[in-house]
Scaffold this active site. Structure first.
Site, PDB file in Angstrom:
ATOM      1  N   GLN A 191      -3.243  -2.664  -4.433  1.00 32.61           N
ATOM      2  CA  GLN A 191      -3.732  -3.034  -3.103  1.00 32.61           C
ATOM      3  C   GLN A 191      -5.157  -3.563  -3.181  1.00 32.61           C
ATOM      4  O   GLN A 191      -5.506  -4.541  -2.522  1.00 32.61           O
ATOM      5  CB  GLN A 191      -3.638  -1.833  -2.153  1.00 32.61           C
ATOM      6  CG  GLN A 191      -2.183  -1.467  -1.881  1.00 32.61           C
ATOM      7  CD  GLN A 191      -2.015  -0.274  -0.985  1.00 32.61           C
ATOM      8  OE1 GLN A 191      -2.983   0.367  -0.596  1.00 32.61           O
ATOM      9  NE2 GLN A 191      -0.780   0.034  -0.650  1.00 32.61           N
TER      10      GLN A 191
ATOM     11  N   ASP B  33       4.750   5.648  -6.962  1.00 33.05           N
ATOM     12  CA  ASP B  33       5.500   6.048  -5.764  1.00 33.05           C
ATOM     13  C   ASP B  33       6.721   6.910  -6.101  1.00 33.05           C
ATOM     14  O   ASP B  33       7.386   7.433  -5.205  1.00 33.05           O
ATOM     15  CB  ASP B  33       5.938   4.809  -4.980  1.00 33.05           C
ATOM     16  CG  ASP B  33       4.741   4.073  -4.388  1.00 33.05           C
ATOM     17  OD1 ASP B  33       3.689   4.711  -4.156  1.00 33.05           O
ATOM     18  OD2 ASP B  33       4.845   2.845  -4.165  1.00 33.05           O
TER      19      ASP B  33
END
Ligand code: S3P
Length: 418
Positions: A158, A305
């Site tokens: 990100q 994740d």
């Protein structure tokens, strides 16, 4: 639920790629068309925000989404990013180089998540950002940017993507280094669209050119992070076989399959192909007896994740599994690190956080107890998978959060393991 895996299933579109194609198509000249986009709430948040910036985006359906790019402008009003960290951080990058101002905000979970990791380097590029603490809401005034060579303290796709998007909209060069390689979807899309990106000695550099972003068509591959829940349930089943079709197998995302291989479950990849610069395959999964493993710090970005579901698998493995340096999990949609350990303990598994490491001891006892998901989609799905084990009695505090990244999760789980 009986523990037989069967059939063929397709996970929803890749969340990371879906955000990125919507953003790049909104900046492109002309009409783009995507298929296979994730229809989850996070992607809808990105679409909503991009519409506020002036993009024309049709309803988010996995059959097809049309995007007409235009000159985007920050509207001078509030942009609500919902639960989505990717929306907030990547849009911040885009806005840094666009005209106008905007205030970014989000739900209670997103407002608690750190933003300085993005605002700091953006300010070094010359961005004008008003922030009260390390989080949302914050206000950004777009303007003229300068080039930046930046070494990120965290391996975060990100952060990297926000800086690449700022360089794209601000038309300035940028070079980024990160401690370990994070997912490279933005780089692959830039390369696919002919934007000047290259990598040398682990540093990613973008060099702007006068060429505008072309409109494009793309089929978004299935999300390996969503596929991981189905793979895990099939590994834990007592018999049968499951085919998980159309899964992205970009090596920056497949650490889960690598760790699973070490634990004794070999997932076969068949029908390997390329979709818009991303490798895609079908996965063949069979039940397996697992043994514990050590997941090294360098592997974490490739399975960041998947730690909740891998921890669930570790709880069914022989011996102990250690996840090294997973402190980043404290600042995900929930404090995932503490909640994985607390929830495993709540269902009778020995698990603890030591510093930034997570230790999970496997057991053969059936998991029974109440799980607090804290409305975190990946905790809900990971513990739902644990609930498929014979004799399990796992009660989730809620199930709705799966709509963030895998709206049909419970339907698919029931269909493949009923
Ligand atoms: C994402 C990057 C990862 C990941 C998140 C999606 C992305 O976050 O956990 O679900 O699309 O770039 P970080 O960049 O914070 O590691």
């Amino acid at each position: 639920m009986r523990s037989v895996a069967r059939g063929v299933v397709r996970p929803p579109g890749d969340k990371s790629i879906s955000h990125r194609v919507l953003m790049l198509a909104s900046l492109a000249r002309g009409k783009s068309e995507m298929s296979g986009l994730l229809t989850g709430d996070d992607v809808k948040s990105t679409a909503r925000v991009l519409r506020q910036l002036g993009a024309d985006i049709s309803r988010i359906r996995d059959s097809g989404v049309r995007i007409s790019g235009s000159r985007l402008l920050a509207p001078g009003s509030r942009l609500n990013c919902g639960n989505s960290g990717t929306t907030a951080r990547l849009i911040l990058g885009m806005l840094a180089g666009l005209s106008g101002s905007a205030t970014l905000t989000g739900d209670a979970s997103l407002r608690r998540r750190p933003m300085r990791r993005v605002t700091e380097p953006l300010k070094q590029m010359g961005a004008d950002i008003e922030e009260k603490g390390d989080g949302l809401p914050l206000t950004i005034h777009g303007g003229t940017l300068r080039s930046l060579s930046y070494t990120s303290p965290v391996a975060s796709a990100q952060v990297k993507s926000a800086l690449l998007l700022a360089a794209l909209t601000g038309k300035v060069p940028v070079t980024i280094r990160e401690p370990y390689r994070s997912r490279d979807h933005t780089e692959r899309l830039f390369a696919h669209l002919g934007l000047g990106i290259h990598e040398r000695d682990g540093a990613i550099s973008y060099q702007p050119s006068a060429v505008s972003i072309p409109a494009f068509q793309l089929a978004v591959p299935g999300d390996p992070s969503s596929a991981a829940f189905l793979v895990a349930a099939a590994v834990l089943a007592e018999q049968g076989e499951l085919t998980v079709e159309n899964v992205g197998v970009n090596p920056t995302r497949t650490g889960f399959l690598v760790a699973l291989g070490r634990m004794g479950a070999h997932v076969e990849r068949v029908n390997l192909r390329d979709e818009g610069g991303e490798p895609v395959a079908d996965l063949l999964v069979r039940p397996a007896a697992l043994t514990g493993t050590e997941v090294a710090a360098a592997e974490i970005p490739t399975l960041v994740d998947e730690v909740p579901v891998l921890a669930v698998l570790a709880s069914r493995a022989r011996g102990t599994t250690v996840f090294r340096e997973v402190g980043e999990l404290r600042v995900k949609e929930s404090n995932r690190l503490e909640l994985i350990a607390a929830n495993l303990r709540a269902v009778g598994v020995k698990a603890e956080v030591q510093g930034n490491d997570l230790h999970v001891e496997g057991t053969e006892r059936a998991p029974r107890g109440k799980v607090e998901t804290a409305k975190d989609h990946r905790l809900a799905m990971a513990f739902a998978v644990l609930g498929t084990v014979p004799g399990a009695g796992v009660k989730l505090s809620e199930r709705k959060s799966v709509a963030i990244s895998y709206p049909n999760f419970f339907r698919d789980l029931k269909r493949c393991f009923a």
